[in-house]
Scaffold this active site. Structure first.
Site, PDB file in Angstrom:
ATOM      1  N   CYS A   1      91.954   7.080  15.384  1.00 44.01           N
ATOM      2  CA  CYS A   1      92.423   8.457  15.635  1.00 44.01           C
ATOM      3  C   CYS A   1      92.683   9.204  14.326  1.00 44.01           C
ATOM      4  O   CYS A   1      92.489  10.421  14.245  1.00 44.01           O
ATOM      5  CB  CYS A   1      93.747   8.456  16.386  1.00 44.01           C
ATOM      6  SG  CYS A   1      93.747   7.620  17.948  1.00 44.01           S
TER       7      CYS A   1
ATOM      8  N   ASP B   1      89.016   5.875  22.630  1.00 44.03           N
ATOM      9  CA  ASP B   1      88.996   4.892  21.542  1.00 44.03           C
ATOM     10  C   ASP B   1      90.167   3.912  21.517  1.00 44.03           C
ATOM     11  O   ASP B   1      90.414   3.265  20.495  1.00 44.03           O
ATOM     12  CB  ASP B   1      88.814   5.585  20.179  1.00 44.03           C
ATOM     13  CG  ASP B   1      89.783   6.717  19.924  1.00 44.03           C
ATOM     14  OD1 ASP B   1      90.495   7.112  20.864  1.00 44.03           O
ATOM     15  OD2 ASP B   1      89.831   7.208  18.783  1.00 44.03           O
TER      16      ASP B   1
ATOM     17  N   ASP C   1      88.313  16.916  24.318  1.00 39.95           N
ATOM     18  CA  ASP C   1      88.786  16.466  23.008  1.00 39.95           C
ATOM     19  C   ASP C   1      87.680  15.598  22.418  1.00 39.95           C
ATOM     20  O   ASP C   1      87.037  14.804  23.139  1.00 39.95           O
ATOM     21  CB  ASP C   1      90.050  15.602  23.153  1.00 39.95           C
ATOM     22  CG  ASP C   1      91.340  16.420  23.181  1.00 39.95           C
ATOM     23  OD1 ASP C   1      91.278  17.639  23.403  1.00 39.95           O
ATOM     24  OD2 ASP C   1      92.416  15.812  22.990  1.00 39.95           O
TER      25      ASP C   1
ATOM     26  N   HIS D   1      91.576   9.847  25.582  1.00 37.51           N
ATOM     27  CA  HIS D   1      90.836   9.399  24.406  1.00 37.51           C
ATOM     28  C   HIS D   1      90.282   7.990  24.636  1.00 37.51           C
ATOM     29  O   HIS D   1      91.016   7.056  24.920  1.00 37.51           O
ATOM     30  CB  HIS D   1      91.681   9.482  23.123  1.00 37.51           C
ATOM     31  CG  HIS D   1      92.153  10.900  22.896  1.00 37.51           C
ATOM     32  ND1 HIS D   1      93.226  11.208  22.134  1.00 37.51           N
ATOM     33  CD2 HIS D   1      91.660  12.082  23.358  1.00 37.51           C
ATOM     34  CE1 HIS D   1      93.404  12.529  22.128  1.00 37.51           C
ATOM     35  NE2 HIS D   1      92.451  13.074  22.872  1.00 37.51           N
TER      36      HIS D   1
ATOM     37  N   ASP E   1      90.700  13.682  17.190  1.00 34.91           N
ATOM     38  CA  ASP E   1      90.810  14.404  18.462  1.00 34.91           C
ATOM     39  C   ASP E   1      90.046  15.718  18.422  1.00 34.91           C
ATOM     40  O   ASP E   1      89.585  16.201  19.454  1.00 34.91           O
ATOM     41  CB  ASP E   1      92.280  14.737  18.781  1.00 34.91           C
ATOM     42  CG  ASP E   1      93.150  13.497  18.930  1.00 34.91           C
ATOM     43  OD1 ASP E   1      92.632  12.385  18.736  1.00 34.91           O
ATOM     44  OD2 ASP E   1      94.344  13.658  19.241  1.00 34.91           O
TER      45      ASP E   1
END
Ligand code: NVA
Length: 377
Positions: A355, A250, A200, A248, A110
């Site tokens: 992550c 991903d 982020d 995020h 992050d």
């Protein structure tokens, strides 16, 4: 001590992995409420407004899985570094605000973005995460000392005054109908204002010369514009997905190797983004439904799509959470060797295998995987 063998280099998420950072669960907090995020776990002992350390037994179990994952990587010859946890229960302040707690250092992805020989510290937009970069400074300092070519960069530290957030966002957003939520996501009319650049690092998917930046609950247009100017030799694209809680990229859009991207069908990509991949001969594969679909996880703020938060060891080998057997089968059919990794206990600490890691070195060079232009891309 200088270590001349250290080298920062990573242009994408699939080149052979040589050196990686793996997070730690130590001291992770259910953070105190703040404008950008309001935890509410009434059934798990943390109703809205309350905060405190994650339960000790959950932290111990997550750390065991993180340590085992580090061991799996090391046995494959990959060098592993770990962050240095801070006292995340402490109150933090800047001249503009005071925040009752920090968060943790499990999801380093992050905070840190590796592009070539550069590691960039993201701005972040949670006040509880403002100082999180400090947990990574010992590793970054070591890399800087050892690798004369490493570029150590930090995006402008944000002010995070109330002007950076839409007042009363969560009270309103949580009540509006689904269609209105999705419309707001497509228009990027979410909690962050455009008062200053915010992003982020985990909202960025790296594909060589192309960087895809998801506009989300933690990344604003100004953050995207900052990234675009910061990486003038790249094509930097702002993208959105139909997802009520974009946070995020991903677990939504996961490039696995040149020509193959895994995506979450529940969070459709914009048609123009799909077309850009297709005309460049990429196959866009919809991930199967996670095996963990209906499993409730105590104190977790992540969705079951964490299943697709996988880590490539090279273009043919992927680490997948061990219970995600259907996804593993799907990937085997695409020719991957799957390394199963027990990691469910880490989810409530902020994410999955992707992550939990940051690329420090992959063998590879900057390549252009998208020679054909399409629309705004
Ligand atoms: N916020 C995402 C996970 C990001 C890796 C999700 O809950 O699906």
């Amino acid at each position: 001590m200088n270590d001349r063998t250290l080298r920062v280099n990573s242009w994408n998420g699939w080149d052979p992995l040589r050196h990686v950072l793996v997070g730690r669960a130590d001291g992770t907090m259910v953070q105190a409420p703040e404008p950008a995020v309001q935890r509410d776990f009434p059934d798990d002992g943390f109703p809205l407004g309350s905060y405190g350390p994650m339960p000790a037994e959950m932290t111990a179990e997550a750390n065991e899985q993180l340590d085992d994952f580090a061991g799996i990587l090391q046995r494959r010859g990959i060098r592993v570094d770990r962050p240095t946890a801070l006292d995340f229960s402490q109150q933090v302040a800047t001249p503009d605000w005071t925040q009752e707690s920090m968060f943790g250092c499990m999801p380093p992805r992050d905070v840190l973005l590796t592009v070539g020989n550069e590691i960039l510290e993201a701005t972040m937009c949670y006040r509880s995460r403002w100082f999180e970069y400090l947990a990574y400074r010992p590793v970054l300092q070591q890399l800087f000392d050892a690798d004369p070519n490493m570029r150590w960069e930090a995006a402008p530290k944000p002010r995070l005054t109330d002007a950076s957030y839409r007042p009363g966002f969560w009270e309103t957003y949580n009540k509006v109908p689904l269609a209105e939520k999705l419309e707001r996501v497509r228009n990027h009319d979410l909690v962050l204002t455009e008062a200053e650049p915010l992003f982020d690092a985990a909202d960025i998917a790296r594909c060589g010369k192309d960087l895809f930046v998801q506009l989300s609950l933690v990344t604003n247009r100004s953050g995207y514009r900052w990234l675009k100017r910061h990486f003038p030799d790249h094509r930097v694209h702002a993208v959105t997905f139909t997802n009520t809680h974009p946070l995020h990229i991903d677990a939504t859009w996961v490039p696995l190797r040149p020509g193959l991207v895994l995506h979450c069908g529940e969070r459709p990509a914009e048609p123009e983004l799909m077309k850009y991949y297709e005309i460049n001969d990429w196959e866009v594969v919809e991930a199967v439904q996670p095996a963990s679909w209906k499993h409730y996880q105590r104190l977790s703020f992540c969705s079951p799509w964490l299943a697709v938060n996988i880590l490539n060891l090279d273009p043919q080998t992927v680490c997948v959470e061990e219970t995600e057997v259907h996804l593993a089968d799907q990937l085997v059919k695409y020719g991957f060797e799957v390394v199963p990794v027990p990691f469910r206990a880490v989810g409530p600490f902020g994410g999955g295998l992707h992550c939990a890691t940051v690329d420090i070195e992959r063998d590879g060079v900057l390549e252009d995987y998208f020679p054909h232009r399409y629309g705004r891309f």
